[in-house]
Design a protein around this motif. Structure first.
Motif, PDB file in Angstrom:
ATOM      1  N   VAL A  88     -98.420  17.445  39.207  1.00 23.32           N
ATOM      2  CA  VAL A  88     -97.699  17.455  40.323  1.00 23.32           C
ATOM      3  C   VAL A  88     -97.564  16.032  40.826  1.00 23.32           C
ATOM      4  N   THR A  89     -96.582  15.459  41.582  1.00 23.30           N
ATOM      5  CA  THR A  89     -96.320  14.470  42.066  1.00 23.30           C
ATOM      6  C   THR A  89     -95.875  14.602  43.483  1.00 23.30           C
ATOM      7  N   PRO A  90     -95.783  13.880  44.541  1.00 22.45           N
ATOM      8  CA  PRO A  90     -95.206  13.908  45.917  1.00 22.45           C
ATOM      9  C   PRO A  90     -93.790  14.577  45.559  1.00 22.45           C
ATOM     10  N   GLU A  91     -93.068  13.912  44.778  1.00 27.85           N
ATOM     11  CA  GLU A  91     -91.574  14.722  44.675  1.00 27.85           C
ATOM     12  C   GLU A  91     -91.645  16.339  44.453  1.00 27.85           C
ATOM     13  N   ASP A  92     -92.890  16.991  44.142  1.00 25.31           N
ATOM     14  CA  ASP A  92     -92.860  18.415  44.339  1.00 25.31           C
ATOM     15  C   ASP A  92     -93.361  19.010  45.337  1.00 25.31           C
ATOM     16  N   THR A  93     -93.542  18.206  46.467  1.00 23.19           N
ATOM     17  CA  THR A  93     -93.632  18.766  47.835  1.00 23.19           C
ATOM     18  C   THR A  93     -92.292  19.399  48.277  1.00 23.19           C
ATOM     19  N   ALA A  94     -92.586  20.719  48.850  1.00 19.40           N
ATOM     20  CA  ALA A  94     -91.449  21.347  49.163  1.00 19.40           C
ATOM     21  C   ALA A  94     -91.982  22.767  49.615  1.00 19.40           C
ATOM     22  N   VAL A  95     -91.005  23.496  50.323  1.00 20.04           N
ATOM     23  CA  VAL A  95     -91.206  24.998  50.695  1.00 20.04           C
ATOM     24  C   VAL A  95     -91.011  25.718  49.437  1.00 20.04           C
ATOM     25  N   TYR A  96     -91.976  26.543  49.050  1.00 22.54           N
ATOM     26  CA  TYR A  96     -91.758  27.346  47.951  1.00 22.54           C
ATOM     27  C   TYR A  96     -91.577  28.938  48.288  1.00 22.54           C
ATOM     28  N   PHE A  97     -90.569  29.528  47.790  1.00 25.14           N
ATOM     29  CA  PHE A  97     -90.246  30.769  47.921  1.00 25.14           C
ATOM     30  C   PHE A  97     -90.301  31.484  46.685  1.00 25.14           C
ATOM     31  N   CYS A  98     -90.622  32.944  46.988  1.00 24.72           N
ATOM     32  CA  CYS A  98     -90.456  33.927  45.796  1.00 24.72           C
ATOM     33  C   CYS A  98     -89.240  34.780  46.204  1.00 24.72           C
ATOM     34  N   ALA A  99     -88.700  35.627  45.376  1.00 22.39           N
ATOM     35  CA  ALA A  99     -87.405  36.262  45.521  1.00 22.39           C
ATOM     36  C   ALA A  99     -87.181  37.401  44.522  1.00 22.39           C
ATOM     37  N   GLY A 100     -86.640  38.179  45.055  1.00 19.21           N
ATOM     38  CA  GLY A 100     -86.298  39.277  43.816  1.00 19.21           C
ATOM     39  C   GLY A 100     -84.751  39.736  43.780  1.00 19.21           C
ATOM     40  N   LYS A 101     -84.215  39.822  42.765  1.00 21.12           N
ATOM     41  CA  LYS A 101     -82.665  40.501  42.551  1.00 21.12           C
ATOM     42  C   LYS A 101     -82.699  41.519  41.292  1.00 21.12           C
TER      43      LYS A 101
END
Length: 125
Positions: free
Chosen positions: A87-100
């Motif tokens: 990982v790098t700082p560009e991977d900084t994010a809010v991570y979500f899981c979802a289902g469909k």
């Protein structure tokens, strides 16, 4: 009612591996025709689809992240996991899981049947 909950470290150092778990309650990740995705949103940017694991266990990754991504599942715990390496700082994010229900790549919350609350991951030394 199906609910999804992300969990994992909120801070990861550069070059390390980010690991997150999504715990699904109220339904099974092996339910026929359901696909379970990871999506992220970097600060100030739109949603980015990372990959999914299907009810059957098959897995598909975003081509742009495939070389660093691993998605797996534990059916006994009704969980699926995300690992993102180097990982790098560009991977900084809010991570979500979802289902469909049904296969496909979707980029907005309303397109999913189920959506977790999200977890902030910051990549910093």
């Amino acid at each position: 009612q199906v609910q999804l909950q992300e969990s994992g470290p909120g801070l990861v150092k550069p070059s390390q591996t980010l690991s997150l778990t999504c715990t699904v309650s109220g339904g099974s990740i092996t339910t026929n025709t359901y696909y379970w995705s990871w999506i992220r949103q970097p600060p100030g940017k739109g949603l980015e689809w990372i990959g999914y694991v299907a009810y059957s266990g098959s897995i598909y990754y975003s081509p742009s992240l495939r070389s660093r991504t691993s998605i797996s599942r534990d059916t006994s715990k009704n969980q699926f996991t995300l690992q993102l390496s180097s990982v790098t700082p560009e991977d900084t994010a809010v991570y979500f899981c979802a289902g469909k229900r049904g296969a496909g790549i979707y980029y907005s919350q309303p397109e999913y049947d189920y959506w977790g609350q999200g977890t902030q991951v910051t990549v910093s030394s």
